[in-house]
Design a protein around this motif. Structure first.
Motif, PDB file in Angstrom:
ATOM      1  N   GLY A  79       1.389  -1.180   0.023  1.00  0.00           N
ATOM      2  CA  GLY A  79      -0.315   0.173  -0.255  1.00  0.00           C
ATOM      3  C   GLY A  79       0.837   1.415  -0.107  1.00  0.00           C
ATOM      4  N   LEU A  80       0.312   1.599   0.467  1.00  0.00           N
ATOM      5  CA  LEU A  80       1.240   3.774   0.355  1.00  0.00           C
ATOM      6  C   LEU A  80       1.172   3.958   1.997  1.00  0.00           C
ATOM      7  CD1 LEU A  80      -0.718   4.966  -3.049  1.00  0.00           C
ATOM      8  CD2 LEU A  80       1.892   3.316  -2.746  1.00  0.00           C
ATOM      9  N   ALA A  81       2.143   5.402   2.489  1.00  0.00           N
ATOM     10  CA  ALA A  81       2.688   5.624   3.722  1.00  0.00           C
ATOM     11  C   ALA A  81       2.043   7.265   3.419  1.00  0.00           C
ATOM     12  CB  ALA A  81       3.670   5.038   4.605  1.00  0.00           C
ATOM     13  N   ALA A  82       1.577   7.642   4.348  1.00  0.00           N
ATOM     14  CA  ALA A  82       1.605   9.284   4.027  1.00  0.00           C
ATOM     15  C   ALA A  82       2.439   9.896   4.857  1.00  0.00           C
ATOM     16  CB  ALA A  82       0.912   9.605   3.839  1.00  0.00           C
ATOM     17  N   PRO A  83       3.495  11.585   5.765  1.00  0.00           N
ATOM     18  CA  PRO A  83       3.577  11.811   7.212  1.00  0.00           C
ATOM     19  C   PRO A  83       2.741  12.030   7.838  1.00  0.00           C
ATOM     20  CG  PRO A  83       4.635  13.309   4.720  1.00  0.00           C
ATOM     21  CD  PRO A  83       3.198  12.188   4.537  1.00  0.00           C
ATOM     22  N   CYS A  84       2.903  11.305   9.002  1.00  0.00           N
ATOM     23  CA  CYS A  84       1.952  11.822  10.577  1.00  0.00           C
ATOM     24  C   CYS A  84       1.481  13.350  10.406  1.00  0.00           C
ATOM     25  CB  CYS A  84       2.390  11.327  11.651  1.00  0.00           C
ATOM     26  SG  CYS A  84       2.897  10.124  11.946  1.00  0.00           S
ATOM     27  N   GLY A  85       0.073  12.995  10.308  1.00  0.00           N
ATOM     28  CA  GLY A  85      -0.836  15.060  10.423  1.00  0.00           C
ATOM     29  C   GLY A  85      -0.524  15.443   9.101  1.00  0.00           C
ATOM     30  N   ASP A  86      -0.873  14.813   7.882  1.00  0.00           N
ATOM     31  CA  ASP A  86      -0.505  15.523   6.727  1.00  0.00           C
ATOM     32  C   ASP A  86      -1.653  14.972   6.092  1.00  0.00           C
ATOM     33  OD1 ASP A  86      -0.246  16.002   4.302  1.00  0.00           O
ATOM     34  OD2 ASP A  86       1.454  15.512   4.136  1.00  0.00           O
ATOM     35  N   PRO A  87      -2.957  15.214   6.041  1.00  0.00           N
ATOM     36  CA  PRO A  87      -3.948  14.850   5.782  1.00  0.00           C
ATOM     37  C   PRO A  87      -4.159  15.331   4.013  1.00  0.00           C
ATOM     38  CG  PRO A  87      -4.960  16.925   6.753  1.00  0.00           C
ATOM     39  CD  PRO A  87      -3.388  16.675   7.082  1.00  0.00           C
ATOM     40  N   ALA A  88      -3.407  16.184   3.190  1.00  0.00           N
ATOM     41  CA  ALA A  88      -3.137  15.790   1.241  1.00  0.00           C
ATOM     42  C   ALA A  88      -2.694  14.931   1.329  1.00  0.00           C
ATOM     43  CB  ALA A  88      -2.712  17.555   1.411  1.00  0.00           C
ATOM     44  N   ALA A  89      -1.762  14.892   1.918  1.00  0.00           N
ATOM     45  CA  ALA A  89      -0.917  13.394   1.773  1.00  0.00           C
ATOM     46  C   ALA A  89      -1.340  11.959   1.593  1.00  0.00           C
ATOM     47  CB  ALA A  89       0.773  13.369   2.365  1.00  0.00           C
ATOM     48  N   LEU A  90      -2.339  12.414   2.451  1.00  0.00           N
ATOM     49  CA  LEU A  90      -3.088  10.867   3.138  1.00  0.00           C
ATOM     50  C   LEU A  90      -4.107  10.589   2.287  1.00  0.00           C
ATOM     51  CD1 LEU A  90      -3.408   8.921   5.341  1.00  0.00           C
ATOM     52  CD2 LEU A  90      -5.176  10.428   6.415  1.00  0.00           C
ATOM     53  N   ALA A  91      -4.106  12.201   1.431  1.00  0.00           N
ATOM     54  CA  ALA A  91      -5.808  11.713   0.645  1.00  0.00           C
ATOM     55  C   ALA A  91      -5.080  11.455  -0.728  1.00  0.00           C
ATOM     56  CB  ALA A  91      -6.324  13.030   0.717  1.00  0.00           C
TER      57      ALA A  91
END
Length: 141
Positions: A79-91
């Motif tokens: 899958g993929l990972a995003a920096p903690c607390g970064d909703p734009a990267a998570l989206a």
């Protein structure tokens, strides 16, 4: 949960989002297998049990870069990972998997293989038992 339900309706995705609430353990697999992607954006996680369960059900996972999640997943593979607390990267990570079914299925299959290979209950219990025996033998010395 009512505020989240209102938010999904306001954003026009209310028909695409399910809120399960607390589930008995025996219904977890059934619920997970109804999903397209599993997301766990924890800021801290000592061990990503929920991510392992989702991978075992063949789901691609989107996680934060919390230590425990990075330990059990293989970002870019399962899958993929995003920096903690970064909703734009998570989206963005969620969007990437949702619009690319080939990538999503490949990550789901890799996640299932990883969960089966690394998190088999019997193997893990044997490893724990061996560690406890070694610790007990060391304490006797």
């Amino acid at each position: 949960a009512p505020a989240f339900r209102r938010l999904t309706r306001r954003l026009g995705v209310g028909d695409d989002v399910c809120f399960y609430g607390a589930l008995p353990h025996e219904r977890l697999g059934e619920a997970l297998r109804q999903m397209d992607v599993f997301c766990i954006p924890s800021r801290r996680e000592s061990f990503g049990v929920a991510a392992v369960e989702a991978m075992a059900c063949g789901l691609a996972v989107v996680t934060s870069e919390a230590d425990g999640l990075l330990e059990v997943t293989a970002p870019g593979e399962t899958g993929l990972a995003a920096p903690c607390g970064d909703p734009a990267a998570l989206a963005g990570a969620l969007q990437t998997l949702l619009i690319d079914p080939t990538l999503r299925l490949r990550c789901g299959a890799a996640g299932r293989a990883r969960a089966v290979a690394l998190y088999n209950w019997n193997d893990n219990l044997l490893t724990i038992e061996q560690g406890l025996r070694e610790a007990a033998d060391g304490a006797k010395s």
